[in-house]
Design a protein around this motif. Sequence first.
Motif, PDB file in Angstrom:
ATOM      1  N   MET A  40       0.843  -1.192   0.000  1.00 17.78           N
ATOM      2  CA  MET A  40       0.000   0.000   0.000  1.00 17.78           C
ATOM      3  C   MET A  40       0.881   1.246   0.000  1.00 17.78           C
ATOM      4  O   MET A  40       2.043   1.202   0.428  1.00 17.78           O
ATOM      5  N   VAL A 183      -8.767  -3.110  -1.859  1.00 16.56           N
ATOM      6  CA  VAL A 183      -7.681  -2.473  -1.108  1.00 16.56           C
ATOM      7  C   VAL A 183      -7.212  -1.190  -1.806  1.00 16.56           C
ATOM      8  O   VAL A 183      -7.066  -0.141  -1.177  1.00 16.56           O
ATOM      9  N   ASN A 184      -6.999  -1.274  -3.122  1.00 12.39           N
ATOM     10  CA  ASN A 184      -6.446  -0.129  -3.860  1.00 12.39           C
ATOM     11  C   ASN A 184      -7.511   0.742  -4.513  1.00 12.39           C
ATOM     12  O   ASN A 184      -7.239   1.887  -4.891  1.00 12.39           O
ATOM     13  N   GLY A 185      -8.740   0.206  -4.685  1.00  9.39           N
ATOM     14  CA  GLY A 185      -9.812   0.965  -5.310  1.00  9.39           C
ATOM     15  C   GLY A 185      -9.685   1.012  -6.821  1.00  9.39           C
ATOM     16  O   GLY A 185      -8.690   0.565  -7.400  1.00  9.39           O
ATOM     17  N   GLU A 187      -9.942   3.915  -9.702  1.00  4.32           N
ATOM     18  CA  GLU A 187      -9.988   5.366  -9.849  1.00  4.32           C
ATOM     19  C   GLU A 187     -11.233   5.808 -10.619  1.00  4.32           C
ATOM     20  O   GLU A 187     -11.501   5.346 -11.723  1.00  4.32           O
ATOM     21  N   ALA A 192     -10.448   3.467  -2.314  1.00  2.00           N
ATOM     22  CA  ALA A 192      -9.546   2.462  -1.732  1.00  2.00           C
ATOM     23  C   ALA A 192      -9.951   2.221  -0.283  1.00  2.00           C
ATOM     24  O   ALA A 192      -9.955   3.146   0.532  1.00  2.00           O
ATOM     25  N   TYR A 193     -10.282   0.965   0.058  1.00  2.00           N
ATOM     26  CA  TYR A 193     -10.724   0.633   1.404  1.00  2.00           C
ATOM     27  C   TYR A 193      -9.601   0.125   2.289  1.00  2.00           C
ATOM     28  O   TYR A 193      -9.811  -0.127   3.474  1.00  2.00           O
ATOM     29  N   GLY A 194      -8.417  -0.066   1.719  1.00  3.05           N
ATOM     30  CA  GLY A 194      -7.260  -0.481   2.511  1.00  3.05           C
ATOM     31  C   GLY A 194      -7.475  -1.786   3.244  1.00  3.05           C
ATOM     32  O   GLY A 194      -7.961  -2.771   2.679  1.00  3.05           O
TER      33      GLY A 194
END
Length: 448
Positions: A40, A183-185, A187, A192-194
């Motif tokens: 991340m 995690v990264n979403g 665009e 992004a929810y991490g």
Amino acid sequence: MTQKVSITNKEILRLAFPAIIAGIAEPVISITDIAVIGNMQSNSVDALAAVGLAGSFLSTIIWTLAQTKTSISSIVSNALGSNTLERIDKLIPQVLWINILLGIIIYLVTAPAAYFIFSLYNASGEVLEMTTSYYQIRALGFPLTLSAFAIFGIFRGIQNTSWAMIASITGAVINVILDIVLVNGLEGYLPAYGLTGAAIASLIAQASMLVIALFFLYKKTRFTLKIKLWQPHEKLMYHIKLTANFFLRTLAINICIYLSYRYANGYGTAAAATHAILMNIWLFFSFFVDGFANASNALGGRYLGARDRESLKYLAVRTNFFGVIVASVLALLCAVFYNQIGPLFNDDPQVLKLFTHTFFIILLMQPINAVAFVYDGIFKGWGEAPYLRNLLMIVTAFLFIPTLLFFDYLDFKLQAIWIAFFAWMIGRAVFLHYRFKVKLSAMQSVEG
């Protein structure tokens, strides 16, 4: 005269290969979480330490409760070998509903207490907060995972590991895709929810595995979830006792894992993050080689039911051979790409340094792991839960803990943890090999 049942390499590999694929699905899910989170853009070291700690605790509980899978596999394979499979029809739904109830209870007990639980592991600050939130989402999957594992145990007992493989592959693929997306979403489409995204991805993957497992249970076997009238099956108490002993055996394993994370967290955040990577790689290797243990578990119970000593002896020799070869190949491949593996998970210089200085110990222990796991699978198939329980307690008390304390005193830090695991695995392999020879000699004496 005892009827002999022939066994071939083809039969062993027919069970082992799908079991390998099915077995590595869970560690693949965890490794994917580790790899995606470790890369991340921000706070990756703390997040890596958090997901590793929460993942280890999840594995601790799942391994403990999933011993119902081993127990039911032993009962089913013995019934298959003695041609009495119809006698356990009513036992199967009772076991499955007990697993669902256990999963719900464990969630209700541990999720509210997550902050306190992880503070016992020496976690603090941001790592503790992230670990707690990640765990509370992942823990929703306990009833799903425990139910799926019990069904996998039934499949293994009737000598089929392909259905579990299909369910596990599907879950792993879904997890990888959702991990990257959540995690990264995306665009312009999805934020992004991490860490939260990784937990949700794992939960959905677990649900998908259960749905597929239920499909095969209903379409391909004689068993169902239906309980017409609750009356405990005559083998239910035996199953519970067998499971209880496997619980205690797994408790000893979990003590080792708990101590390893407690000491790693005590060495600092970078050490905790590195240990999370090392532990997940070790678990991946273990589950990979454990495919041969699953084959020996299914076949061992069957040939014990048939009282076929020669097939049992051949089973041990061949599964050990295949297991050691596969473990050695994995270790050699990792040795060739030694310096490229660490950066796949994290690019922090301190984490990479610690990884490089410790990873070789895991590679060296792989052939020993294979021998221990194969014999462990055979004894599970035989229902030798009390012996496995006692052995794990002994090697934990007299090998793992003293070795960890000694090398920690010498300031080996992360290396101290993995040297202790190495000594622990050597003890398991040696004692199990000796016990197997004693059991075969006893069977020969009875036949004579």
